[in-house]
Write a protein that holds these residues in place. Structure first.
Motif, PDB file in Angstrom:
ATOM      1  N   UNK A   1       0.845  -1.173   0.000  1.00 50.32           N
ATOM      2  CA  UNK A   1       0.000   0.000   0.000  1.00 50.32           C
ATOM      3  C   UNK A   1       0.890   1.237   0.000  1.00 50.32           C
ATOM      4  N   UNK A   2       0.332   2.436  -0.316  1.00 50.51           N
ATOM      5  CA  UNK A   2       1.103   3.669  -0.407  1.00 50.51           C
ATOM      6  C   UNK A   2       1.412   4.270   0.948  1.00 50.51           C
ATOM      7  N   UNK A   3       1.910   5.478   0.914  1.00 47.87           N
ATOM      8  CA  UNK A   3       2.235   6.219   2.123  1.00 47.87           C
ATOM      9  C   UNK A   3       0.973   6.519   2.929  1.00 47.87           C
ATOM     10  N   UNK A   4       1.086   6.609   4.250  1.00 46.27           N
ATOM     11  CA  UNK A   4      -0.087   6.993   5.050  1.00 46.27           C
ATOM     12  C   UNK A   4      -0.444   8.463   4.790  1.00 46.27           C
ATOM     13  N   UNK A   5      -1.698   8.796   5.029  1.00 47.50           N
ATOM     14  CA  UNK A   5      -2.164  10.170   4.825  1.00 47.50           C
ATOM     15  C   UNK A   5      -1.424  11.109   5.768  1.00 47.50           C
ATOM     16  N   UNK A   6      -1.086  12.318   5.287  1.00 51.25           N
ATOM     17  CA  UNK A   6      -0.471  13.298   6.187  1.00 51.25           C
ATOM     18  C   UNK A   6      -1.433  13.681   7.314  1.00 51.25           C
ATOM     19  N   UNK A   7      -0.894  14.195   8.396  1.00 50.52           N
ATOM     20  CA  UNK A   7      -1.684  14.563   9.573  1.00 50.52           C
ATOM     21  C   UNK A   7      -1.309  15.990   9.984  1.00 50.52           C
ATOM     22  N   UNK A   8      -2.324  16.793  10.323  1.00 54.87           N
ATOM     23  CA  UNK A   8      -2.103  18.130  10.869  1.00 54.87           C
ATOM     24  C   UNK A   8      -3.142  18.370  11.947  1.00 54.87           C
ATOM     25  N   UNK A   9      -2.738  18.919  13.091  1.00 60.99           N
ATOM     26  CA  UNK A   9      -3.633  19.149  14.225  1.00 60.99           C
ATOM     27  C   UNK A   9      -4.347  17.857  14.629  1.00 60.99           C
ATOM     28  N   UNK A  10      -3.637  16.750  14.577  1.00 58.55           N
ATOM     29  CA  UNK A  10      -4.160  15.422  14.937  1.00 58.55           C
ATOM     30  C   UNK A  10      -5.306  14.972  14.034  1.00 58.55           C
ATOM     31  N   UNK A  11      -5.398  15.516  12.826  1.00 61.12           N
ATOM     32  CA  UNK A  11      -6.441  15.139  11.857  1.00 61.12           C
ATOM     33  C   UNK A  11      -5.781  14.649  10.582  1.00 61.12           C
ATOM     34  N   UNK A  12      -6.198  13.463  10.115  1.00 61.86           N
ATOM     35  CA  UNK A  12      -5.697  12.955   8.839  1.00 61.86           C
ATOM     36  C   UNK A  12      -6.270  13.776   7.696  1.00 61.86           C
ATOM     37  N   UNK A  13      -5.481  13.959   6.670  1.00 64.46           N
ATOM     38  CA  UNK A  13      -5.953  14.610   5.461  1.00 64.46           C
ATOM     39  C   UNK A  13      -6.868  13.654   4.701  1.00 64.46           C
ATOM     40  N   UNK A  14      -7.779  14.195   3.875  1.00 68.84           N
ATOM     41  CA  UNK A  14      -8.646  13.384   3.019  1.00 68.84           C
ATOM     42  C   UNK A  14      -7.852  12.971   1.789  1.00 68.84           C
ATOM     43  N   UNK A  15      -8.065  11.750   1.332  1.00 71.45           N
ATOM     44  CA  UNK A  15      -7.391  11.298   0.122  1.00 71.45           C
ATOM     45  C   UNK A  15      -6.921   9.876   0.294  1.00 71.45           C
ATOM     46  N   UNK A  16      -6.172   9.379  -0.651  1.00 68.64           N
ATOM     47  CA  UNK A  16      -5.655  10.140  -1.781  1.00 68.64           C
ATOM     48  C   UNK A  16      -6.727  10.368  -2.856  1.00 68.64           C
ATOM     49  N   UNK A  17      -6.620  11.527  -3.497  1.00 70.13           N
ATOM     50  CA  UNK A  17      -7.465  11.878  -4.634  1.00 70.13           C
ATOM     51  C   UNK A  17      -6.550  11.909  -5.850  1.00 70.13           C
ATOM     52  N   UNK A  18      -6.924  11.228  -6.904  1.00 66.96           N
ATOM     53  CA  UNK A  18      -6.094  11.201  -8.107  1.00 66.96           C
ATOM     54  C   UNK A  18      -6.530  12.331  -9.026  1.00 66.96           C
ATOM     55  N   UNK A  19      -5.589  13.217  -9.348  1.00 67.86           N
ATOM     56  CA  UNK A  19      -5.833  14.332 -10.249  1.00 67.86           C
ATOM     57  C   UNK A  19      -4.943  14.139 -11.464  1.00 67.86           C
ATOM     58  N   UNK A  20      -5.553  14.031 -12.669  1.00 67.59           N
ATOM     59  CA  UNK A  20      -4.732  13.838 -13.874  1.00 67.59           C
ATOM     60  C   UNK A  20      -3.644  14.909 -13.986  1.00 67.59           C
ATOM     61  N   UNK A  21      -2.447  14.474 -14.236  1.00 69.10           N
ATOM     62  CA  UNK A  21      -1.319  15.384 -14.361  1.00 69.10           C
ATOM     63  C   UNK A  21      -0.612  15.663 -13.047  1.00 69.10           C
ATOM     64  N   UNK A  22      -1.275  15.407 -11.924  1.00 70.29           N
ATOM     65  CA  UNK A  22      -0.662  15.636 -10.610  1.00 70.29           C
ATOM     66  C   UNK A  22      -0.424  14.347  -9.841  1.00 70.29           C
ATOM     67  N   UNK A  23      -1.220  13.334 -10.131  1.00 69.64           N
ATOM     68  CA  UNK A  23      -1.112  12.094  -9.384  1.00 69.64           C
ATOM     69  C   UNK A  23      -1.972  12.129  -8.136  1.00 69.64           C
TER      70      UNK A  23
END
Length: 58
Positions: A1-23
């Motif tokens: 599996x990929x990297x874990x979601x980043x965390x800020x203020x003890x909250x996981x970020x939403x995603x991953x979201x795939x955006x064409x051209x950005x990944x």
């Protein structure tokens, strides 16, 4: 599996979201200027409506 979601203020970020051209991307919604009954970090705010004629959210 990929990297874990980043965390800020003890909250996981939403995603991953795939955006064409950005990944894979992650995002974190924060309602600073409009009170959200669903919470400060909720993805959507039921009190906010799109103007008439705006394209629908994908």
């Amino acid at each position: 599996m990929g990297q874990p979601a980043p965390v800020m203020f003890d909250r996981k970020f939403d995603g991953p979201n795939v955006i064409p051209g950005l990944g894979s991307t992650y995002d974190r919604h924060v309602w600073l200027y409009k009170k959200n009954p669903s919470g400060l970090f909720a993805r959507y705010n039921p009190k906010v409506k799109c103007p008439a004629g705006a394209p629908p959210h994908p």
